[in-house]
Design an enzyme around this catalytic site. Structure first.
Site, PDB file in Angstrom:
ATOM      1  N   ASP A 130       5.176  -3.730   5.091  1.00 16.74           N
ATOM      2  CA  ASP A 130       5.406  -2.274   4.035  1.00 16.74           C
ATOM      3  C   ASP A 130       4.761  -1.285   4.802  1.00 16.74           C
ATOM      4  O   ASP A 130       4.460  -1.524   6.188  1.00 16.74           O
ATOM      5  CB  ASP A 130       4.637  -2.603   2.881  1.00 16.74           C
ATOM      6  CG  ASP A 130       3.053  -2.674   2.942  1.00 16.74           C
ATOM      7  OD1 ASP A 130       2.700  -2.598   3.982  1.00 16.74           O
ATOM      8  OD2 ASP A 130       2.484  -2.459   1.774  1.00 16.74           O
ATOM      9  N   GLU A 190       5.080  -6.512  -7.870  1.00 19.40           N
ATOM     10  CA  GLU A 190       5.797  -5.783  -6.650  1.00 19.40           C
ATOM     11  C   GLU A 190       6.899  -4.856  -6.961  1.00 19.40           C
ATOM     12  O   GLU A 190       7.038  -3.701  -6.277  1.00 19.40           O
ATOM     13  CB  GLU A 190       6.190  -6.959  -5.734  1.00 19.40           C
ATOM     14  CG  GLU A 190       4.982  -7.812  -5.088  1.00 19.40           C
ATOM     15  CD  GLU A 190       4.153  -7.036  -4.249  1.00 19.40           C
ATOM     16  OE1 GLU A 190       4.745  -6.097  -3.518  1.00 19.40           O
ATOM     17  OE2 GLU A 190       3.035  -7.247  -3.820  1.00 19.40           O
ATOM     18  N   TYR A 215      11.540  -6.788   1.765  1.00 16.82           N
ATOM     19  CA  TYR A 215      10.133  -6.708   1.547  1.00 16.82           C
ATOM     20  C   TYR A 215       9.775  -7.345   0.116  1.00 16.82           C
ATOM     21  O   TYR A 215       8.778  -8.185   0.448  1.00 16.82           O
ATOM     22  CB  TYR A 215       9.658  -5.187   1.546  1.00 16.82           C
ATOM     23  CG  TYR A 215       8.274  -4.988   0.879  1.00 16.82           C
ATOM     24  CD1 TYR A 215       6.993  -5.646   1.635  1.00 16.82           C
ATOM     25  CD2 TYR A 215       8.114  -4.799  -0.472  1.00 16.82           C
ATOM     26  CE1 TYR A 215       5.998  -5.486   1.031  1.00 16.82           C
ATOM     27  CE2 TYR A 215       6.690  -4.990  -1.009  1.00 16.82           C
ATOM     28  CZ  TYR A 215       5.695  -5.218  -0.370  1.00 16.82           C
ATOM     29  OH  TYR A 215       4.610  -5.440  -0.813  1.00 16.82           O
TER      30      TYR A 215
HETATM   31  N1  ADE Z   1       1.236  -2.738  -2.668  1.00 17.47           N
HETATM   32  C1  ADE Z   1       2.504  -3.588  -2.590  1.00 17.47           C
HETATM   33  N2  ADE Z   1       2.181  -4.680  -3.080  1.00 17.47           N
HETATM   34  C2  ADE Z   1       0.714  -4.780  -3.013  1.00 17.47           C
HETATM   35  C3  ADE Z   1      -0.028  -5.933  -3.348  1.00 17.47           C
HETATM   36  N3  ADE Z   1       0.131  -7.255  -3.656  1.00 17.47           N
HETATM   37  N4  ADE Z   1      -1.510  -5.405  -3.175  1.00 17.47           N
HETATM   38  C4  ADE Z   1      -1.919  -4.135  -2.800  1.00 17.47           C
HETATM   39  N5  ADE Z   1      -0.964  -3.336  -2.445  1.00 17.47           N
HETATM   40  C5  ADE Z   1       0.348  -3.422  -2.491  1.00 17.47           C
END
Ligand code: ADE
Length: 350
Positions: free
Chosen positions: A141, A40, A123
């Site tokens: 997001d 993340e 987030y």
């Molecule tokens: N973008 C941010 N976190 C994500 C996730 N866990 N899977 C796919 N896209 C992402």
């Protein structure tokens, strides 16, 4: 949309979910919180495709948070080179050390406790809590903003629409499988409900969507007009001597803080020419590269000189040009260095 529609989305996810290196296998297994956190942080402002190789390399080199916490700052910064937004790398290390020192090496499950850690905002705290611990958390997001703006045909432009989007996301989030729901929204946003040319006929939520069936999906989310980014100019200095090039360490705080770079003068509205040159020398110009940072764009001119042998320069290191790759130059400086060395030395595409 109702919880039934959340169920539709989860059913679609069970069949169509992307296989991503940080995801637990479908239908079982709990993701490792350390791996979820690492992914993340890397995925903040960076695409899934760009993150993949970095994520794998980091996990192979530092398989547990204790190993990462024990790493030296400069080794970590070099490994991060090319991913950009380097404050993330500094926070990554600070967070790993805090987890080991204050949390017995275990990530907290609760959003508030996660938010208290370096580099973890609203987030990311919600995403870790939902994905790693399957706690109900509202994960919003850019993908989720787009999906919700279209589902409800929201007329308020971003960023003003954010608080309303959050309330709607809260209403939609189910009590069961909130981690899968969050990732299903992300997958829907990246595979079907794409910014341009969304695949509305394939969407599992089309029956509930206010924009798609009307052919209007691309109008959303509405956006307020943006002020143009300021533009700056700078000069980077390539001075070489006996197969070595002079590099400096930037101060720990601020843009590219703690990164090793070529010496550079001020970045200003006007061309700074040779101001900030590390030595008096016969400089010649080798070209110019453009780079777009979050808050401004930069034209960086490369000035070059060579000396018969290295001289002592306070705060400088003479780095072997043939292993410039290992210096971990941030992208804008890697681009500038390329102007000078061409194919003389291998360099990671950072
Ligand atoms: N973008 C941010 N976190 C994500 C996730 N866990 N899977 C796919 N896209 C992402």
């Amino acid at each position: 949309m109702t919880v039934d529609t959340a169920a539709e989305l989860l059913a679609w996810y069970d069949v169509h979910r992307r296989t991503l290196p940080w995801r637990a296998p479908a239908g079982g297994g709990r993701a490792d919180p350390y791996a979820v956190w690492l992914s993340e942080i890397m995925l903040q402002q960076t695409t899934v495709a760009a993150v993949g190789p970095y994520y794998r390399a980091f996990l192979a080199r530092w398989p547990r948070v204790e190993a990462l916490a024990a790493e030296r700052d400069d080794a970590l910064m070099s490994a991060w080179a090319g991913l950009g937004y380097y404050a993330r790398a500094r926070n990554l290390l600070a967070c790993a050390r805090m987890i080991v020192r204050d949390h017995d090496g275990c990530f907290p499950q609760d959003e508030d406790a996660l938010r208290a850690l370096p580099g973890i905002g609203a987030y990311t705290a919600a995403a870790i809590s939902a994905i790693a611990f399957d706690r109900r958390a509202v994960v919003v997001d850019g993908n989720v903003e787009r999906v919700i703006s279209r589902l409800f045909a929201l007329q308020t432009p971003l960023p003003a629409a954010r608080s309303g989007i959050r309330r709607l996301a809260d209403r939609l989030t189910p009590d069961t499988r909130p981690g899968d729901f969050a990732q299903a929204m992300m997958d829907l946003g990246s595979m079907i409900c794409t910014p341009r040319r969304p695949a509305c006929p394939l969407c599992p939520l089309r029956a509930a969507c206010a924009a798609g069936p009307a052919g209007d999906a691309e109008l959303y989310p509405m956006k307020a007009k943006k002020a143009a980014k300021p533009h700056r100019h700078g000069t980077a200095f390539w001075v070489e001597a006996a197969g070595h090039v002079l590099l400096v360490m930037r101060p720990p705080k601020g843009l590219l803080g703690g990164m090793r770079t070529l010496p550079t003068g001020p970045w200003s509205e006007d061309e700074p020419a040779l101001s900030g040159a590390p030595i008096d020398a016969g400089w010649s110009l080798a070209g110019r590269v453009r780079h777009v940072f979050t808050h401004f764009s930069l034209d960086l001119t490369l000035a070059c000189a060579s000396l018969p042998q290295p001289v002592d320069i306070v705060g400088g290191t003479w780095w072997p040009i043939e292993s410039i790759d290992a210096a971990g130059l941030p992208t804008v400086f890697a681009k500038a260095a390329r102007l000078q060395i061409g194919d003389r030395a291998p360099m990671a595409g950072g």
